[in-house]
Design a protein around this motif. Sequence first.
Motif, PDB file in Angstrom:
ATOM      1  N   CYS A   1       0.862  -1.177   0.000  1.00 26.12           N
ATOM      2  CA  CYS A   1       0.000   0.000   0.000  1.00 26.12           C
ATOM      3  C   CYS A   1       0.904   1.234   0.000  1.00 26.12           C
ATOM      4  CB  CYS A   1      -0.913   0.011   1.229  1.00 26.12           C
ATOM      5  SG  CYS A   1      -2.386   1.034   1.047  1.00 26.12           S
ATOM      6  N   GLY A   2       0.483   2.289  -0.659  1.00 27.37           N
ATOM      7  CA  GLY A   2       1.310   3.488  -0.705  1.00 27.37           C
ATOM      8  C   GLY A   2       0.480   4.751  -0.680  1.00 27.37           C
ATOM      9  N   TYR A   3       1.149   5.864  -0.506  1.00 28.85           N
ATOM     10  CA  TYR A   3       0.467   7.163  -0.541  1.00 28.85           C
ATOM     11  C   TYR A   3       1.459   8.225  -0.987  1.00 28.85           C
ATOM     12  CZ  TYR A   3       2.829   8.126   3.904  1.00 28.85           C
ATOM     13  OH  TYR A   3       3.783   8.328   4.866  1.00 28.85           O
ATOM     14  N   TYR A   4       0.929   9.294  -1.543  1.00 29.85           N
ATOM     15  CA  TYR A   4       1.768  10.409  -1.978  1.00 29.85           C
ATOM     16  C   TYR A   4       1.963  11.397  -0.839  1.00 29.85           C
ATOM     17  CZ  TYR A   4       0.968   8.602  -6.674  1.00 29.85           C
ATOM     18  OH  TYR A   4       0.910   7.802  -7.768  1.00 29.85           O
ATOM     19  N   ASP A   5       3.085  12.046  -0.856  1.00 31.89           N
ATOM     20  CA  ASP A   5       3.424  13.014   0.180  1.00 31.89           C
ATOM     21  C   ASP A   5       2.302  14.042   0.338  1.00 31.89           C
ATOM     22  OD1 ASP A   5       5.581  13.414   1.989  1.00 31.89           O
ATOM     23  OD2 ASP A   5       5.997  15.335   1.017  1.00 31.89           O
ATOM     24  N   GLY A   6       1.900  14.287   1.561  1.00 35.11           N
ATOM     25  CA  GLY A   6       0.839  15.247   1.846  1.00 35.11           C
ATOM     26  C   GLY A   6      -0.533  14.633   2.000  1.00 35.11           C
TER      27      GLY A   6
ATOM     28  N   ARG B   1      -2.275   8.152   4.795  1.00 36.65           N
ATOM     29  CA  ARG B   1      -1.190   7.693   5.669  1.00 36.65           C
ATOM     30  C   ARG B   1      -1.756   7.155   6.978  1.00 36.65           C
ATOM     31  NH1 ARG B   1       0.715  10.165   9.893  1.00 36.65           N
ATOM     32  NH2 ARG B   1      -0.102  12.199   9.246  1.00 36.65           N
ATOM     33  N   ARG B   2      -2.720   7.887   7.554  1.00 39.72           N
ATOM     34  CA  ARG B   2      -3.277   7.456   8.834  1.00 39.72           C
ATOM     35  C   ARG B   2      -4.058   6.143   8.691  1.00 39.72           C
ATOM     36  NH1 ARG B   2      -4.100  13.080   9.674  1.00 39.72           N
ATOM     37  NH2 ARG B   2      -6.273  12.945   8.996  1.00 39.72           N
ATOM     38  N   VAL B   3      -4.740   5.961   7.571  1.00 35.44           N
ATOM     39  CA  VAL B   3      -5.447   4.697   7.341  1.00 35.44           C
ATOM     40  C   VAL B   3      -4.464   3.537   7.377  1.00 35.44           C
ATOM     41  CG1 VAL B   3      -6.623   3.308   5.596  1.00 35.44           C
ATOM     42  CG2 VAL B   3      -7.396   5.637   6.056  1.00 35.44           C
ATOM     43  N   GLN B   4      -3.336   3.709   6.685  1.00 34.74           N
ATOM     44  CA  GLN B   4      -2.353   2.626   6.622  1.00 34.74           C
ATOM     45  C   GLN B   4      -1.702   2.388   7.983  1.00 34.74           C
ATOM     46  OE1 GLN B   4       0.182   3.158   3.040  1.00 34.74           O
ATOM     47  NE2 GLN B   4      -1.552   4.289   2.185  1.00 34.74           N
TER      48      GLN B   4
ATOM     49  N   GLY C   1      -1.925  -1.105  10.305  1.00 34.37           N
ATOM     50  CA  GLY C   1      -0.721  -1.809  10.731  1.00 34.37           C
ATOM     51  C   GLY C   1       0.321  -2.018   9.655  1.00 34.37           C
ATOM     52  N   PHE C   2       0.227  -1.282   8.540  1.00 35.87           N
ATOM     53  CA  PHE C   2       1.243  -1.398   7.502  1.00 35.87           C
ATOM     54  C   PHE C   2       2.578  -0.864   7.999  1.00 35.87           C
ATOM     55  CE2 PHE C   2      -2.400  -2.056   4.826  1.00 35.87           C
ATOM     56  CZ  PHE C   2      -1.916  -2.800   3.756  1.00 35.87           C
ATOM     57  N   LYS C   3       3.666  -1.434   7.490  1.00 36.36           N
ATOM     58  CA  LYS C   3       5.017  -1.028   7.888  1.00 36.36           C
ATOM     59  C   LYS C   3       5.722  -0.310   6.732  1.00 36.36           C
ATOM     60  CE  LYS C   3       5.710  -4.694  11.302  1.00 36.36           C
ATOM     61  NZ  LYS C   3       6.566  -5.849  11.712  1.00 36.36           N
ATOM     62  N   TYR C   4       6.408   0.756   7.081  1.00 36.77           N
ATOM     63  CA  TYR C   4       7.123   1.566   6.084  1.00 36.77           C
ATOM     64  C   TYR C   4       8.223   0.745   5.404  1.00 36.77           C
ATOM     65  CZ  TYR C   4      10.313   5.042   4.153  1.00 36.77           C
ATOM     66  OH  TYR C   4      11.146   5.741   3.312  1.00 36.77           O
TER      67      TYR C   4
ATOM     68  N   ASN D   1       4.401   1.292   1.816  1.00 37.13           N
ATOM     69  CA  ASN D   1       4.258   0.474   3.016  1.00 37.13           C
ATOM     70  C   ASN D   1       3.902  -0.958   2.618  1.00 37.13           C
ATOM     71  OD1 ASN D   1       4.630   2.653   4.842  1.00 37.13           O
ATOM     72  ND2 ASN D   1       2.517   3.292   4.481  1.00 37.13           N
ATOM     73  N   CYS D   2       4.052  -1.867   3.553  1.00 31.29           N
ATOM     74  CA  CYS D   2       3.774  -3.272   3.254  1.00 31.29           C
ATOM     75  C   CYS D   2       3.304  -3.993   4.523  1.00 31.29           C
ATOM     76  CB  CYS D   2       5.026  -3.954   2.698  1.00 31.29           C
ATOM     77  SG  CYS D   2       4.752  -5.656   2.148  1.00 31.29           S
TER      78      CYS D   2
END
Length: 609
Positions: free
Chosen positions: A129-134, A139-142, A146-149, A170-171
Amino acid sequence: MKNTVLETERLILRHWEESDAEECYKYAKDPRVGPPAGWPPHKSVEESRNVIREVLSGDEIYAIVLKETGLPVGSIGLHFNSDLAHGEGEAELGYWIGVPYWGRGLVPEAGRAMLRRGFSDLGLERIWCGYYDGNDKSRRVQEKLGFKYQWTTEDAPVLQMDETRKGHVNCMTKEDWIASRGVAGAAVYVHGQGGSAGEAGRFGPLFPDLDVIGFDYGARTPWEARAEFPGFLASIRKYYKKVVLVANSIGAFFAMSSGAGTPGVLDRAFFISPVVDMEELILGMMDAAGVSEDELKEKGTVETGAGTELSWEYLKYVRETPVEWETPTEILYGSCDELTPFETVKRFAREHGAGLTVMEGGEHWFHTPEQLRFLDQWVKEKYVMDNHITDKEDPVGGTVCVNGRECVIRAEGPEDYRAVEELVRESFWNVYRPGASEHFVIHVLRDDPAFVMELDVVMELDGRLIGQNMFMRTVIDVDGGGTKEVLTMGPICVANDLKRQGYGKALLDRCLEMAASMGFGAVLFEGNIGFYGKCGFDYASKFGIRYHDLPEGADASFFLCKELVPGYLDGVRGVYQTPAGYYVDDGDVEEFDRGFPPREKLKLPGQLF
């Protein structure tokens, strides 16, 4: 796959239909939805229809549908062969939801269902799972899931927006998913003839500390089961220390024929209307059809008038391959079972040391409301109670008497969330700061991986909700290395008009009893020793535990500790870590609070912030 429907407390996840185009467009046209995720706003209903047809038509892409309206408000799904998910056993999680539904925890709720779908039903090993800066909401959902950077890409191409952005990846592995939820093991459901793995869903509440996994097997003979079952069960045992089998009818026979009953494969089994003597069953069918052994041997197979095929190879196999079964087993049998005589199942139970429960009037197929209630109670008695497990579907805590009045302490349910948040907001308003943040903290913590669902309780008096408490898992970073698992607590409150009358102490005392019964060793948190000392708390410094980020020599009298297991912290010295979920953004608090009736914020003496 296209008929898959997933259900959560508030949501139905089902596949998109072209008739959803107007609802899709209603939310996807908002520039606050698509661009942060990397796609432009929809320009028309027809464009939304095309997106549904061409983009949202994947086997594992679902509309997020509110139960209360029956209408889609967002999308979530697993994407295969994406930029992040390249290999077999991998997928990428993607999601979006309409602006009116932000801040309600719907995406984490749907996300948890998709993680279960991916890891449990589809057998995935890794979800990206990923997200763009900002894009802080994503980010909070992930983080909540419990996703890890993993890594950051400075110039990630955003093809639909014709630009590049900083992207964060994240993964979550299957091992991470299992560990984060604190389950004790897995219950594997093996269906009977004509059934499906989807039937496993109804057993989830009956095994509250286990992941319930439906086995969608293809075997139609015992020799095929012997080839198929061991590999599947080994894949489950790879991740779970405890594996329980729940098998129905011929599914129980296939499990026994597969060698699953040898030591080390299963820890326990629950058989529902099991076929325990296949030779006897086949001979009975032959007799009913008027087919002799000589005829069956000569022809090989014979079709009966009931649409069943008799097979000499099948009969010969079950005669030559006796069942070996050493797993501790409980059997539920209906007195009106038309496939297996009572004396047969009774003999099997005696020979294998199995427990046997008979429902008078029960049939081979347990399907009526009365039969299903009996089945549920049987599981609760044989598994939940024997294992001292708190059933999340039943009230926890029981009753307490305060000032001669009986109060009920029970589990908080989704239907309580809003009332609890209103109660907490009222209780903490202008106490520690102008306004309050604790009602939002509770809202956030419910989705935190460290949240202890079994210790999330409310207190009622004469049907009125008057109190609540919740707990989180955390650790002490031990001096010299390693960690020690402990609990932290709160927010905890009672209604303003009932404060200082003993209700809070009664609530806390019962919560601590519950935590101790679950095996937790200690509770640490911030509070007033004048009140919490009455419940057995003492200064954490007396146990050698320091509060994180507190300068040496600073006043730590607010930091309290109670051992639930005497001696649990003996020899432990270290630094307590507050769970990250307690740290909330002031802007998010303000946004969330706008959903409540306006109240005046006052700056008062004694406030901490």
